[in-house]
Design a protein around this motif. Structure first.
Motif, short mmCIF file in Angstrom:
data_model
loop_
_atom_site.label_atom_id
_atom_site.label_comp_id
_atom_site.label_asym_id
_atom_site.label_seq_id
_atom_site.Cartn_x
_atom_site.Cartn_y
_atom_site.Cartn_z
N UNK A 137 0.83 -1.20 0.00
CA UNK A 137 0.00 0.00 0.00
C UNK A 137 0.87 1.25 0.00
N UNK A 138 1.96 1.21 0.76
CA UNK A 138 2.91 2.32 0.78
C UNK A 138 3.48 2.54 -0.62
N UNK A 139 3.90 1.46 -1.27
CA UNK A 139 4.48 1.57 -2.62
C UNK A 139 3.42 2.09 -3.62
N UNK A 140 2.17 1.64 -3.45
CA UNK A 140 1.10 2.10 -4.32
C UNK A 140 0.89 3.61 -4.18
N UNK A 141 0.91 4.09 -2.94
CA UNK A 141 0.77 5.52 -2.69
C UNK A 141 1.90 6.31 -3.34
N UNK A 142 3.11 5.77 -3.23
CA UNK A 142 4.26 6.44 -3.83
C UNK A 142 4.14 6.47 -5.36
N UNK A 143 3.59 5.41 -5.92
CA UNK A 143 3.35 5.39 -7.38
C UNK A 143 2.31 6.43 -7.75
N UNK A 144 1.23 6.52 -6.95
CA UNK A 144 0.19 7.52 -7.20
C UNK A 144 0.78 8.93 -7.18
N UNK A 145 1.63 9.21 -6.18
CA UNK A 145 2.26 10.53 -6.10
C UNK A 145 3.16 10.77 -7.30
N UNK A 146 3.84 9.71 -7.76
CA UNK A 146 4.71 9.83 -8.92
C UNK A 146 3.97 10.24 -10.18
N UNK A 147 2.69 9.86 -10.27
CA UNK A 147 1.88 10.24 -11.43
C UNK A 147 1.67 11.75 -11.50
N UNK A 148 1.83 12.42 -10.34
CA UNK A 148 1.70 13.88 -10.29
C UNK A 148 3.06 14.56 -10.23
N UNK A 149 4.12 13.77 -10.48
CA UNK A 149 5.47 14.34 -10.49
C UNK A 149 6.05 14.59 -9.11
N UNK A 150 5.53 13.88 -8.08
CA UNK A 150 6.00 14.08 -6.71
C UNK A 150 6.65 12.80 -6.16
N UNK A 151 7.52 12.98 -5.18
CA UNK A 151 8.16 11.86 -4.49
C UNK A 151 7.67 11.84 -3.05
N UNK A 152 6.90 10.82 -2.72
CA UNK A 152 6.34 10.67 -1.38
C UNK A 152 7.24 9.75 -0.58
N UNK A 164 -5.61 8.54 7.57
CA UNK A 164 -6.77 8.42 6.69
C UNK A 164 -7.38 7.03 6.71
N UNK A 165 -6.56 6.00 6.92
CA UNK A 165 -7.04 4.62 6.82
C UNK A 165 -6.52 3.96 5.56
N UNK A 166 -6.94 2.74 5.31
CA UNK A 166 -6.38 1.95 4.21
C UNK A 166 -7.26 1.91 2.96
N UNK A 167 -8.36 2.66 2.96
CA UNK A 167 -9.22 2.72 1.78
C UNK A 167 -8.48 3.42 0.65
N UNK A 172 -6.42 7.91 -2.40
CA UNK A 172 -6.23 8.53 -3.71
C UNK A 172 -6.58 10.02 -3.66
N UNK A 173 -7.73 10.33 -3.06
CA UNK A 173 -8.16 11.73 -3.00
C UNK A 173 -7.20 12.57 -2.15
N UNK A 174 -6.73 12.00 -1.04
CA UNK A 174 -5.84 12.75 -0.17
C UNK A 174 -4.46 12.95 -0.80
N UNK A 175 -3.93 11.93 -1.47
CA UNK A 175 -2.61 12.09 -2.08
C UNK A 175 -2.68 13.04 -3.27
N UNK A 176 -3.81 13.05 -3.96
CA UNK A 176 -3.97 14.00 -5.07
C UNK A 176 -3.99 15.44 -4.53
N UNK A 199 -6.90 21.18 4.91
CA UNK A 199 -8.11 20.77 4.19
C UNK A 199 -9.25 20.36 5.11
N UNK A 200 -8.93 19.86 6.31
CA UNK A 200 -9.98 19.41 7.22
C UNK A 200 -10.01 20.21 8.51
N UNK A 201 -9.09 21.16 8.63
CA UNK A 201 -9.05 21.99 9.83
C UNK A 201 -8.24 21.33 10.92
N UNK A 202 -7.50 22.16 11.65
CA UNK A 202 -6.67 21.63 12.73
C UNK A 202 -7.53 20.99 13.81
#
Length: 321
Positions: A137-152, A164-167, A172-176, A199-202
């Protein structure tokens, strides 16, 4: 050609379907005129056969996506006819694309499931999308970030999952948002926390702390302020479910050790989150945790029938702490 995709990780399954659609359009149908989706609530044998048996008008072939067929009310009455048609096909790339996509896991004992599993697996055209283990899941998130040109970085991914949880839908929405929010190429754990606050307030963090510290009056005040901000109610519910599930798991580990680094390693948490959860785990008995967690899961199920129920349900749940 027949394809079969299903599983509880519906976001990654949707990603796969989107990739197939894009590939089909690129190869055969740039305008997308020969793409059709038939959902379970609008499925009929007549519509299915009309679409599946006809050739493309503006392209060589068609793509028909049959969604949630196993949930169709008449499934037991229609599966034999669908099965007979599928068996009559050569199942080659020269034929129309037939994609069977089910959100969740269908009943594995049905004849259609057994046939699709066998035929599609032989052609490498089937996949069950189960929730990813933490490292993947961590690697998937990093791949998602890579699609936007970022390194997570790994700590940032771990913290995002912890908060956020594992959904994969939520992630996807939060990493975007994180990638759009952050101007630098690299993203670390502090950036993740800053995003959630922005985005959600302190108050979301203060609210979670008040709830698990059993500060009922303070928690109700913070809940009212959070709801007045018109913030994402479903995100709040997801955070609460995640919070209490972690406390349940941590109580079991705490019987053996209260070392926050060991807890963090065993549950795949950020050490800061693990330390805070260890402290909060002292505030509830096992029975109380079971009751609270059960109430939150019940709220989640009821939302599917009555979305307006959430605010009242959360207020009542916190008031009972």
């Amino acid at each position: 050609m027949i394809y079969f995709y299903y599983g509880d990780d519906t976001y990654r399954a949707r990603q796969m379907i989107t990739q197939l659609r894009d590939k089909f359009k690129k190869l055969y149908d740039p305008a997308g005129h020969q793409l059709e989706t038939i959902d379970s609530d609008e499925f009929s044998l007549e519509r299915f056969f009309t679409s599946a048996k006809s050739s493309g008008l503006f392209a060589k072939k068609k793509m028909i996506i049959v969604k949630n067929i196993f949930s169709c009310k008449e499934f037991s009455d229609i599966q034999d006819e669908i099965l007979a048609y599928l068996k009559s096909l050569k199942n080659t790339k020269d034929e129309n694309y037939l994609i069977f996509w089910h959100e969740g896991t269908p009943k594995r004992t049905t004849k259609l499931f057994k046939y699709l599993s066998t035929v599609c697996a032989d052609n490498n055209c089937m996949k069950e999308f189960t929730p990813l283990p933490r490292p993947q899941l961590v690697r998937w998130l990093q791949t998602e970030a890579g699609m936007y040109g970022k390194k997570l970085d790994t700590d940032a991914a771990e913290m995002l999952i912890s908060l956020v949880g594992e959904s994969t839908w939520y992630l996807h929405h939060e990493v975007r948002k994180l990638c759009h929010f952050h101007t630098q190429e690299s993203i670390n754990a502090k950036d993740v926390e800053a995003l959630i606050k922005a985005t959600h307030g302190e108050s979301i963090f203060s609210l979670m702390d008040a709830i698990t510290a059993r500060q009922r009056s303070h928690a109700l005040d913070l809940l009212e302020k959070y709801l007045m901000q018109k913030s994402d109610r479903h995100f709040l519910l997801n955070m609460m479910i995640r919070q209490f599930r972690l406390i349940v798991l941590i109580q079991g580990i705490a019987a053996r050790t209260r070392n926050s680094y060991i807890v963090a390693q065993q549950l795949g948490l950020h050490p800061f989150v693990a330390k805070k959860m260890l402290e909060h785990s002292k505030n509830f008995t096992r029975s109380e945790l079971r009751d609270v967690y059960g109430s939150l899961i019940q709220i989640e199920h009821m939302l599917k029938r009555d979305p307006e129920y959430l605010e009242t349900a959360l207020t009542v749940c916190i008031a009972k702490l």
